[in-house]
Motif scaffolding. Structure first.
Motif, short mmCIF file in Angstrom:
data_model
loop_
_atom_site.label_atom_id
_atom_site.label_comp_id
_atom_site.label_asym_id
_atom_site.label_seq_id
_atom_site.Cartn_x
_atom_site.Cartn_y
_atom_site.Cartn_z
N MET A 173 56.90 -14.50 10.80
CA MET A 173 56.72 -13.05 10.70
C MET A 173 55.33 -12.74 10.16
O MET A 173 54.59 -11.91 10.72
N GLY A 174 54.94 -13.42 9.08
CA GLY A 174 53.63 -13.17 8.47
C GLY A 174 52.49 -13.47 9.42
O GLY A 174 51.50 -12.73 9.48
N THR A 175 52.64 -14.54 10.21
CA THR A 175 51.59 -14.91 11.15
C THR A 175 51.38 -13.83 12.20
O THR A 175 50.25 -13.42 12.49
N SER A 186 60.64 -10.27 22.74
CA SER A 186 59.91 -10.95 21.66
C SER A 186 60.82 -11.25 20.48
O SER A 186 60.66 -12.28 19.81
N LEU A 187 61.80 -10.38 20.21
CA LEU A 187 62.78 -10.68 19.15
C LEU A 187 63.53 -11.97 19.47
O LEU A 187 63.72 -12.84 18.60
N ILE A 243 59.49 -0.55 26.77
CA ILE A 243 59.26 -0.85 25.35
C ILE A 243 60.44 -1.65 24.79
O ILE A 243 60.25 -2.64 24.08
N ALA A 244 61.66 -1.22 25.12
CA ALA A 244 62.86 -1.92 24.62
C ALA A 244 62.90 -3.35 25.14
O ALA A 244 63.22 -4.30 24.38
N ASP A 245 62.58 -3.55 26.42
CA ASP A 245 62.58 -4.91 26.97
C ASP A 245 61.57 -5.80 26.27
O ASP A 245 61.86 -6.95 25.94
N LEU A 246 60.36 -5.27 26.04
CA LEU A 246 59.33 -6.06 25.35
C LEU A 246 59.75 -6.40 23.93
O LEU A 246 59.56 -7.52 23.46
N GLY A 266 58.48 -7.35 17.28
CA GLY A 266 59.69 -8.02 17.77
C GLY A 266 59.78 -9.46 17.32
O GLY A 266 60.83 -9.93 16.87
N ILE A 267 58.66 -10.19 17.43
CA ILE A 267 58.63 -11.58 16.96
C ILE A 267 58.96 -11.63 15.47
O ILE A 267 59.75 -12.48 15.01
#
Length: 633
Positions: free
Chosen positions: A158-160, A353-354, A346-349, A282-283
């Protein structure tokens, strides 16, 4: 030395208040932010402000990216050796001094607008990141225990990505300041490097794991040696390939965002930046969710969840992107967000990524947990080498598809479908991922599964888990509670049951038959059990010998004593609670799987693990009594 148990904390965020994690976290955060501030500011500089004939703007981003990745290919093997041989805290401080020197040089390059010098600094910052990479991931398992490893990795990932996002935004804003932008970037880069060195001073000592290692300075032979080291553990090597594929997958999307925003979404630069923000957030969210979903264990059952989501949302992004129109001048960010159809994109992206976060964090944690401590950093270095190669391959594939006439949504579709194929390949080669996924589904979607005493299940070394036998899914629930794989001895008849039999064969469970019925299968089962324990693995047994037909705990048979004679290892008593009466138990006149909803959905079941018993203290009667006590607990 590896991580020792620490005081339990309610969440991964508590680590930010502890010296064993916080200085390291902020050091890597500042380093990642500085990397991206510098690179993005330089890209904008040579694209819009200082143009030279030998570096056209259309190639600037590609050249800068390639120069940054090149040191990962050349020097990762050497940096892995250094991280195994030396104290990691000292290496971190050396790398931060190097960063200060590079940023001082880069500062002069920005002020004097020396493009060649800045390109050299890009290569040197790639070297800085190459040296830091193995240290970064080998540091965590020395200071975090198994229960904290997923949360710690989630925080780092997350931090990265937050640092990457902030670095890109700050670099773009600072370099755009009229007349003074280059000076602001120079001071910002130097300031972040100095601040990173300050936080590095507080990173605690992290002793060398292989101080006697002789450094092989030949990067080519050492790279090959590192890859062979990684291949020595199948689960670790397949996880490295899985992580490298995630970087391949993500690099395709990240590299196409500017063109996707302009040509497909008909948006301006702010829309392109918003896509990067959504992807990074998301990531980060997916990475942080890993600890909650894994219940503070290294839960690789999340990897198939992530892989499925990556494919589903990549494919849906293709359909969501078809036929989107824009005005002559294109959308501003506000205008883009005002269109309902754009929210699906937006939701798909975001969800794509999540899911990538859910996919990658458990794999990183698995590598750290399963790799031999003496060469853990070199295996991380092998991972970095493959990551770089896969990212280069992703650029070649995306470029080739576009040259072949594919539009950007079609590129996303192809990569999404390739992800499904790669996922199936990895999960069939390493069934543990698929088995943990099934266990995750059973413990979260079929039952409300409460685990107690799982700290008694050893993270390392051989042991026997001895449990009561109530249902056909007992082994699956034991898998869900254990931080590592279990090899089960199971009644040979269960292998004839559709689906369950296939799963247990996939898990390499050991079939056993009564000695009178099939003496060959009986003896082979004990020989296999001895081998499993000799190799340091967990062995799961059900001493009752069969699933209970009345819900009562049956007598324990003496087979466990025969195993302990050859391999005297600790025995962990385990009680499975409240499974009697469920769909998979023999409650209907001795038959199971007859009435699916007789107890409704999400019925409460539990597992309690007791204190391990030394082998010399184990008897069938005593073990049965201990399991009975746990059942009543």
């Amino acid at each position: 030395m590896d991580a020792q148990p620490h005081t339990r904390h309610p969440s991964q965020f508590a680590l930010l208040g502890q010296r064993r994690f916080a200085p390291f976290f902020w050091t890597q955060f500042l380093g990642a932010g500085n990397d991206n501030l510098f690179k993005f500011a330089f890209t904008v500089l040579v694209t819009y402000q200082v143009q030279v004939s030998w570096l056209p703007p259309s190639l600037a981003g590609l050249v800068i990216g390639a120069l940054f990745i090149l040191p990962f290919l050349l020097f990762s093997a050497t940096s892995g050796q250094l991280a195994d041989k030396h104290d990691k805290a000292q290496l971190i401080r050396f790398v931060k001094w190097l960063e200060i020197a590079i940023m001082a040089l880069a500062g002069w390059g920005f002020v004097a607008q020396q493009v060649a010098l800045l390109l050299a600094c890009v290569f040197l910052m790639g070297l800085h990141s190459t040296l830091f990479g193995p240290v970064k991931y080998a540091y965590l398992p020395q200071h975090l225990d198994e229960r904290e490893l997923t949360g710690g990795n989630g925080m780092v990932e997350m931090g990265t990505f937050v640092a990457i996002l902030l670095g890109n935004v700050a670099g773009g804003l600072l370099i755009a300041v009229p007349q003074a932008g280059a000076q602001y970037v120079a001071w910002a880069c130097l300031g972040l490097a100095v601040l990173g060195r300050v936080t590095a001073q507080y990173v605690p000592a992290s002793p060398a794991t292989d101080p006697g290692l002789r450094i092989n300075w030949n990067p080519f032979t050492e790279t090959w040696r590192n890859l062979m080291l990684a291949r020595g553990n199948v689960a670790v090597f397949r996880s490295i390939l899985g992580i490298s594929w995630m970087w391949f997958f993500g690099a395709v999307f990240l590299s196409q965002f500017p063109s996707f925003a302009k040509e497909v979404l008909h948006g301006d630069e702010q829309v392109a930046s918003m896509l990067l923000v959504v992807f990074s957030v998301g990531i980060g969210v997916g990475s942080l969710l890993c600890e909650t979903l894994s219940r503070r264990h290294v839960e690789i059952g999340l990897v198939p969840v992530g892989a499925i989501g990556m494919t589903v949302f990549a494919v849906d992004l293709y359909f969501a992107s078809r036929g989107l129109g824009g005005g002559e001048a294109g959308y501003t960010l506000r205008g883009f967000l005002a269109e309902p159809a754009h929210w699906r994109v937006i939701a798909d992206l975001f969800l794509l990524s999540l899911c990538a976060g859910l996919y990658s964090v458990p794999m990183y944690a698995l590598i750290q947990l399963r790799a031999q401590p003496t060469h853990r950093a070199r295996i991380i270095a092998a991972n970095n080498i493959l990551n770089a190669l896969f990212m280069i391959a992703s650029a070649v594939l995306a470029g080739g598809l576009i040259q072949a006439g594919f539009d950007i949504p079609q590129v996303f579709l192809v990569v999404g479908l390739l992800n499904a194929a790669v996922g199936c390949y990895i999960f069939l080669l390493v069934p543990e991922y698929l088995l943990r996924f099934v266990a995750l589904l059973a413990s979260r979607c079929i039952y409300r599964f409460k685990v107690r005493g799982d700290e008694h299940i050893p993270v390392q070394g051989p042991a026997i888990l001895a449990a009561n036998h109530v249902s056909f899914v007992d082994a699956i629930l034991l898998m869900a509670a254990s931080p590592r794989p279990i090899v089960f001895i199971m009644d040979h008849r269960i292998f004839r049951i559709p689906v369950l039999g296939w799963l247990f064969r996939l898990a390499k469970a050991i079939p056993i038959a009564p000695q009178k019925e099939d003496p060959v299968v009986y003896e082979r089962a004990f020989a296999e059990a001895e081998r499993v324990l000799r190799e340091g693995e967990l062995l799961g047994i059900f001493p009752e010998g069969a699933i209970t037909r009345d819900g009562q705990l049956q007598e324990f048979r003496g087979g466990i004593m025969k195993i302990l004679e050859k391999q005297p290892v600790p025995v962990v008593p385990v009680a499975l609670q409240n499974l009697w009466g469920s769909f998979f138990s023999r409650v209907e006149q001795g038959r199971a799987m007859v009435r699916p909803f007789r107890r409704g959905m999400f019925s409460r079941v539990g597992l309690v693990a007791g204190t391990p018993l030394p082998p010399e203290a184990v008897t069938p009667q005593g073990l049965r009594q201990r399991v009975a006590q746990l059942l009543a607990a």
